[in-house]
Design an enzyme around this catalytic site. Structure first.
Site, PDB file in Angstrom:
ATOM      1  N   ASN A 188     -29.826  36.752 -93.169  1.00  0.00           N
ATOM      2  CA  ASN A 188     -30.095  38.130 -93.289  1.00  0.00           C
ATOM      3  C   ASN A 188     -31.496  38.534 -93.306  1.00  0.00           C
ATOM      4  O   ASN A 188     -32.017  39.555 -93.802  1.00  0.00           O
ATOM      5  CB  ASN A 188     -29.599  38.775 -94.663  1.00  0.00           C
ATOM      6  CG  ASN A 188     -30.057  37.832 -95.845  1.00  0.00           C
ATOM      7  OD1 ASN A 188     -30.787  37.288 -95.973  1.00  0.00           O
ATOM      8  ND2 ASN A 188     -29.203  38.352 -96.974  1.00  0.00           N
ATOM      9  N   LYS A 227     -37.786  35.798 -93.525  1.00  0.00           N
ATOM     10  CA  LYS A 227     -37.213  34.372 -93.601  1.00  0.00           C
ATOM     11  C   LYS A 227     -37.389  33.818 -92.202  1.00  0.00           C
ATOM     12  O   LYS A 227     -37.675  34.373 -91.337  1.00  0.00           O
ATOM     13  CB  LYS A 227     -35.891  34.545 -94.184  1.00  0.00           C
ATOM     14  CG  LYS A 227     -35.886  35.072 -95.717  1.00  0.00           C
ATOM     15  CD  LYS A 227     -34.836  34.774 -96.517  1.00  0.00           C
ATOM     16  CE  LYS A 227     -33.478  35.657 -96.204  1.00  0.00           C
ATOM     17  NZ  LYS A 227     -32.423  35.408 -97.450  1.00  0.00           N
ATOM     18  N   TYR A 234     -36.080  29.928-105.306  1.00  0.00           N
ATOM     19  CA  TYR A 234     -34.608  30.600-105.600  1.00  0.00           C
ATOM     20  C   TYR A 234     -34.106  29.830-106.832  1.00  0.00           C
ATOM     21  O   TYR A 234     -32.672  29.629-106.901  1.00  0.00           O
ATOM     22  CB  TYR A 234     -33.535  30.217-104.160  1.00  0.00           C
ATOM     23  CG  TYR A 234     -33.806  31.238-103.257  1.00  0.00           C
ATOM     24  CD1 TYR A 234     -33.480  32.538-103.564  1.00  0.00           C
ATOM     25  CD2 TYR A 234     -34.059  30.772-101.924  1.00  0.00           C
ATOM     26  CE1 TYR A 234     -33.609  33.465-102.347  1.00  0.00           C
ATOM     27  CE2 TYR A 234     -34.447  31.620-100.892  1.00  0.00           C
ATOM     28  CZ  TYR A 234     -34.083  33.038-101.205  1.00  0.00           C
ATOM     29  OH  TYR A 234     -34.195  33.687 -99.974  1.00  0.00           O
TER      30      TYR A 234
HETATM   31  P1  IDP Z   1     -30.732  38.713-101.960  1.00  0.00           P
HETATM   32  O1  IDP Z   1     -31.472  38.096-101.098  1.00  0.00           O
HETATM   33  O2  IDP Z   1     -30.259  40.166-101.496  1.00  0.00           O
HETATM   34  O3  IDP Z   1     -31.894  38.890-103.376  1.00  0.00           O
HETATM   35  P2  IDP Z   1     -29.443  36.841-103.482  1.00  0.00           P
HETATM   36  O4  IDP Z   1     -28.021  36.927-104.244  1.00  0.00           O
HETATM   37  O5  IDP Z   1     -30.775  36.549-104.404  1.00  0.00           O
HETATM   38  O6  IDP Z   1     -29.587  38.173-102.543  1.00  0.00           O
HETATM   39  O7  IDP Z   1     -29.221  35.468-102.481  1.00  0.00           O
HETATM   40  C1  IDP Z   1     -30.246  34.901-102.124  1.00  0.00           C
HETATM   41  C2  IDP Z   1     -29.778  34.836-100.401  1.00  0.00           C
HETATM   42  O8  IDP Z   1     -28.956  33.676-100.420  1.00  0.00           O
HETATM   43  C3  IDP Z   1     -29.410  35.946-100.020  1.00  0.00           C
HETATM   44  O9  IDP Z   1     -30.439  36.643 -99.030  1.00  0.00           O
HETATM   45  C4  IDP Z   1     -28.636  35.157 -98.701  1.00  0.00           C
HETATM   46  O10 IDP Z   1     -29.198  34.864 -97.633  1.00  0.00           O
HETATM   47  C5  IDP Z   1     -27.965  33.910 -99.548  1.00  0.00           C
HETATM   48  N1  IDP Z   1     -26.438  34.346-100.004  1.00  0.00           N
HETATM   49  C6  IDP Z   1     -26.324  34.927-101.102  1.00  0.00           C
HETATM   50  N2  IDP Z   1     -25.009  34.933-101.361  1.00  0.00           N
HETATM   51  C7  IDP Z   1     -24.543  33.821-100.479  1.00  0.00           C
HETATM   52  C8  IDP Z   1     -23.182  33.403-100.397  1.00  0.00           C
HETATM   53  O11 IDP Z   1     -22.189  33.706-101.083  1.00  0.00           O
HETATM   54  N3  IDP Z   1     -23.314  32.704 -99.294  1.00  0.00           N
HETATM   55  C9  IDP Z   1     -24.098  32.171 -98.612  1.00  0.00           C
HETATM   56  N4  IDP Z   1     -25.435  32.570 -98.695  1.00  0.00           N
HETATM   57  C10 IDP Z   1     -25.522  33.336 -99.546  1.00  0.00           C
END
Ligand code: IDP
Ligand code: MG
Length: 233
Positions: free
Chosen positions: A197, A94, A134
């Site tokens: 992340n 990312k 997304y």
């Molecule tokens: P993933 O990347 O591990 O598949 P997802 O639930 O698909 O996780 O969420 C996509 C991205 O959205 C995550 O990698 C993270 O950067 C961001 N994200 C997920 N949950 C939250 C939240 O509660 N607050 C802010 N950002 C979030």
């Protein structure tokens, strides 16, 4: 050569990919865009093969890179064959991972594990592309911030192939929440905050199909990895 080509492509990628993912356009522009990088990689591979051939001219097993234009009916679809050694997953570095110089490390982890890199390119996503990527999270409160950040700079798109690639890829990434990620995982080693992340990985065969079809409309490189007999029993 790779760097210069990448930069040239990078400067024009926004208009190319916007067209490619608009409702009416076909993915031709994106295809030519990323083929530029693929072609460069193949050229580099060709040079490497030539060097190897020169170093060992008696070797009858020297292989040369095959152009992806020569894809055959036996090749898997871009999203691979889940449940086989040709399972494929979409892994992306990312914008935060790119800015922090972690591209090479992330590639190296998958490479050293034994997975096969069949697709690789740098793309600066439009907001529309981030929203498409997304789409399953569109109702979440963090969706606007997530898609804005995901389209804030170039990402590195990869397609990795191998046994259990989707699940193993997720484990190699770590938990969505970096603070819950184990040391040794990518997120556990390199990140702290949820919204930074640094990497993405498909979470299911359906997710991989959606993402690989979206990010690699031009297809990937269906090459044979000669060391696979030392990776798989
Ligand atoms: P993933 O990347 O591990 O598949 P997802 O639930 O698909 O996780 O969420 C996509 C991205 O959205 C995550 O990698 C993270 O950067 C961001 N994200 C997920 N949950 C939250 C939240 O509660 N607050 C802010 N950002 C979030
Ligand atoms: Mg996800």
């Amino acid at each position: 050569m790779f760097t210069r080509t990448t930069l040239r492509t990078f400067r024009t990628s926004r208009s190319h990919v916007t067209r490619a993912f608009s409702a009416s356009a076909t993915p031709i522009a994106a295809a030519s865009n990323s083929r530029l990088i693929n072609a460069t990689l193949f050229a580099a591979a060709g040079v490497a093969a030539a060097v190897l051939a020169g170093a060992s001219s008696s070797s009858a097993s020297t292989t040369t890179a095959r152009c992806d234009a020569a894809a055959t009916a036996a090749d898997p679809p871009v999203y691979g064959r889940p449940g086989t050694n040709q399972e494929r997953t979409f892994i992306a570095v990312k914008p935060d991972g790119v800015q922090r110089g972690l591209i090479g490390d992330i590639i190296a982890r998958f490479e050293k594990r034994g997975y096969k890199l069949v697709g690789l390119k740098m793309v600066w996503p439009t907001l529309h592309m981030a929203e498409e990527h997304y789409a399953d999270l569109r109702k979440k409160p963090f969706y606007p911030g997530l898609t804005k950040f995901f389209s804030s700079g170039p990402i590195v798109c990869m397609c990795w192939e191998g046994k259990d690639a989707i699940k193993q890829g997720r484990q190699m990434l770590g938990e969505t929440q970096p603070l819950a990620s184990k040391p040794g995982s990518i997120r556990g080693d390199y990140s702290i905050d949820l919204g930074r992340n640094i990497c993405h990985g498909s979470d299911s065969p359906e997710g991989a199909e959606h993402e690989l079809t979206m990010w690699f409309p031009e297809g990937v490189s269906n090459w044979a990895k000669t060391v696979d007999s030392h990776v798989y029993e």
